[in-house]
Motif scaffolding. Structure first.
Motif, PDB file in Angstrom:
ATOM      1  N   UNK A 198       0.799  -1.212   0.000  1.00  0.00           N
ATOM      2  CA  UNK A 198       0.000   0.000   0.000  1.00  0.00           C
ATOM      3  C   UNK A 198       0.843   1.278   0.000  1.00  0.00           C
ATOM      4  N   UNK A 199       2.162   1.167   0.250  1.00  0.00           N
ATOM      5  CA  UNK A 199       3.034   2.362   0.270  1.00  0.00           C
ATOM      6  C   UNK A 199       3.143   2.939  -1.139  1.00  0.00           C
ATOM      7  N   UNK A 200       3.079   4.259  -1.305  1.00  0.00           N
ATOM      8  CA  UNK A 200       3.172   4.853  -2.648  1.00  0.00           C
ATOM      9  C   UNK A 200       4.564   4.676  -3.240  1.00  0.00           C
ATOM     10  N   UNK A 201       4.628   4.366  -4.527  1.00  0.00           N
ATOM     11  CA  UNK A 201       5.911   4.170  -5.221  1.00  0.00           C
ATOM     12  C   UNK A 201       6.543   5.531  -5.510  1.00  0.00           C
ATOM     13  N   UNK A 202       7.864   5.640  -5.379  1.00  0.00           N
ATOM     14  CA  UNK A 202       8.520   6.913  -5.686  1.00  0.00           C
ATOM     15  C   UNK A 202       8.396   7.245  -7.173  1.00  0.00           C
ATOM     16  N   UNK A 203       8.231   8.519  -7.472  1.00  0.00           N
ATOM     17  CA  UNK A 203       8.073   8.948  -8.868  1.00  0.00           C
ATOM     18  C   UNK A 203       9.415   8.837  -9.603  1.00  0.00           C
ATOM     19  N   UNK A 204       9.403   8.395 -10.858  1.00  0.00           N
ATOM     20  CA  UNK A 204      10.652   8.287 -11.617  1.00  0.00           C
ATOM     21  C   UNK A 204      11.240   9.671 -11.902  1.00  0.00           C
ATOM     22  N   UNK A 239       8.780  -2.831 -10.355  1.00  0.00           N
ATOM     23  CA  UNK A 239       8.968  -1.368 -10.319  1.00  0.00           C
ATOM     24  C   UNK A 239      10.218  -0.944 -11.086  1.00  0.00           C
ATOM     25  N   UNK A 240      11.323  -1.641 -10.885  1.00  0.00           N
ATOM     26  CA  UNK A 240      12.563  -1.339 -11.603  1.00  0.00           C
ATOM     27  C   UNK A 240      12.385  -1.542 -13.105  1.00  0.00           C
ATOM     28  N   UNK A 241      11.532  -2.528 -13.460  1.00  0.00           N
ATOM     29  CA  UNK A 241      11.277  -2.778 -14.880  1.00  0.00           C
ATOM     30  C   UNK A 241      10.514  -1.623 -15.509  1.00  0.00           C
ATOM     31  N   UNK A 242       9.587  -1.032 -14.760  1.00  0.00           N
ATOM     32  CA  UNK A 242       8.853   0.124 -15.290  1.00  0.00           C
ATOM     33  C   UNK A 242       9.798   1.297 -15.553  1.00  0.00           C
ATOM     34  N   UNK A 243      10.673   1.531 -14.606  1.00  0.00           N
ATOM     35  CA  UNK A 243      11.644   2.606 -14.802  1.00  0.00           C
ATOM     36  C   UNK A 243      12.555   2.314 -15.989  1.00  0.00           C
ATOM     37  N   UNK A 244      12.949   1.055 -16.129  1.00  0.00           N
ATOM     38  CA  UNK A 244      13.824   0.658 -17.248  1.00  0.00           C
ATOM     39  C   UNK A 244      13.141   0.908 -18.591  1.00  0.00           C
ATOM     40  N   UNK A 245      11.870   0.514 -18.699  1.00  0.00           N
ATOM     41  CA  UNK A 245      11.145   0.714 -19.953  1.00  0.00           C
ATOM     42  C   UNK A 245      11.007   2.205 -20.281  1.00  0.00           C
TER      43      UNK A 245
END
Length: 356
Positions: free
Chosen positions: A30-36, A83-89
């Motif tokens: 539930x913790x918010x993900x840091x913005x890229x 999450x790391x994959x989203x940033x990578x893409x």
């Protein structure tokens, strides 16, 4: 130590020894993900055209490493972390668009459908194969041979040569600096630099070539820049004097021209001299045919008109009377000389007769 202090110390020790309960998976989810982090890549100094692959690859790799994105050129994406994959893409899309933007139009169609940066990087590196590399070396050597100083300064001329040599070093990296081939290449570059200089540096060039220890490229550039600075100062000094003199003469001439123009503009025009006021040697009377006056000023005609008005005009008698009234002044100079000669002859004949 007092009883209160002992009790506080025991409480602190108990708190430090108490285990910390781990966070639950639900709390983590539930913790918010840091913005890229948003990244902007600057445009390269050149666009890829299929012939400058080695240089373009070097500039692109250097730019991506500066933005901490160099891993996309060689590494695989982090598949285990969503999450790391989203940033990578996101970074992949950014790098792909940036690479396509820094290509010429005819090259974009060949790489537009590639979706992975690592694959695109491999395709571009294939264009820098050995056959293309040697062609580029030939092109660079040809530019090096034809490059002359011309109107460039020593700094600009040496900078152009160094740019060619830097690209050659990218195609064929330099080996051991003590190796004979490297020393030979460095000496050749100094000679090539000296060959392209203007003829005005012939004396200094000859001195550099005849030194016991052959100078390095930087030493030759430094000495020639000093000679160029001295020449520029000398030229500016003489040019200042010359230009000042020219400006002074131009101003003086301009003032003279303006004064003469003003005089011509303001001075009243002198009326043309009448024949009576000017030179009358070319005038001939239309009545008596004598020089020196015109018919309107002829005294013979005026005397005749006066006699006609009086009614005493007689052409035969009045001619003798007119000549008598005019006297010797009206007689031609030739006639006067003849009369004087005749008088001398008559006087001499008289004296001869007296002697006889």
């Amino acid at each position: 130590m007092s009883a209160r202090a002992e009790r506080e110390s025991e409480e602190l020790s108990a708190m430090a020894a108490a285990p910390v309960a781990p966070a639950s998976a639900a709390a983590i989810a539930s913790a918010p993900a840091p913005a890229p982090v948003r990244i902007t890549l600057p445009d390269l100094d050149m666009k890829y055209n299929g012939r400058n692959g080695q240089k373009w690859v070097t500039l692109a790799q250097r730019t991506l490493k500066a933005a901490y994105l160099g891993k996309h050129l060689t590494e695989a994406p982090p598949m285990e972390d969503a999450y790391a994959m989203d940033i990578w893409d996101s970074e992949e899309a950014l790098i792909m668009n940036w690479m396509i933007k820094n290509m010429e139009e005819e090259q974009k169609d060949d790489y537009l459908l590639v979706n992975i940066v690592r694959d695109l990087w491999k395709e571009i590196n294939k264009s820098c194969a050995e056959v293309h590399k040697y062609f580029r070396v030939y092109d660079l050597r040809e530019q090096e041979r034809k490059l002359k100083q011309g109107s460039m300064s020593i700094s600009s001329y040496s900078a152009k040569l160094k740019a060619i040599w830097r690209e050659l070093d990218l195609l064929f990296p330099a080996g051991d600096r003590d190796h004979p081939s490297y020393i030979r290449e460095v000496t050749y570059r100094t000679i090539q630099f000296l060959m392209g200089l203007n003829p005005e540096y012939e004396v200094l060039r000859s001195q550099l070539l005849h030194r016991e220890r052959f100078p390095t490229l930087e030493e030759a550039i430094s000495e020639l820049q000093g000679a160029e600075s001295r020449k520029t100062i000398s030229t500016k000094g003489s040019g200042t004097t010359t230009s000042t003199t020219v400006v002074h003469l131009a101003k003086k001439e301009g003032q003279s021209n303006s004064n003469s123009s003003a005089a011509q503009t303001t001075a009243p025009q002198q009326p043309k001299a009448s024949p009576k006021e000017g030179n009358t040697s070319d005038l001939i009377c239309g009545y008596c045919r004598k020089p020196g006056h015109i018919k309107k000023e002829c005294r013979k005609l005026a005397w005749k008109e006066e006699q006609v008005r009086k009614g005493t005009w007689n052409p035969g008698q009045h001619k003798k009377a007119y000549l008598a009234s005019e006297g010797e002044e009206t007689q031609p100079s030739g006639k006067k000389e003849e009369d004087a000669d005749l008088q001398k002859i008559l006087q001499m004949q008289s004296e001869v007769n007296k002697l006889l």
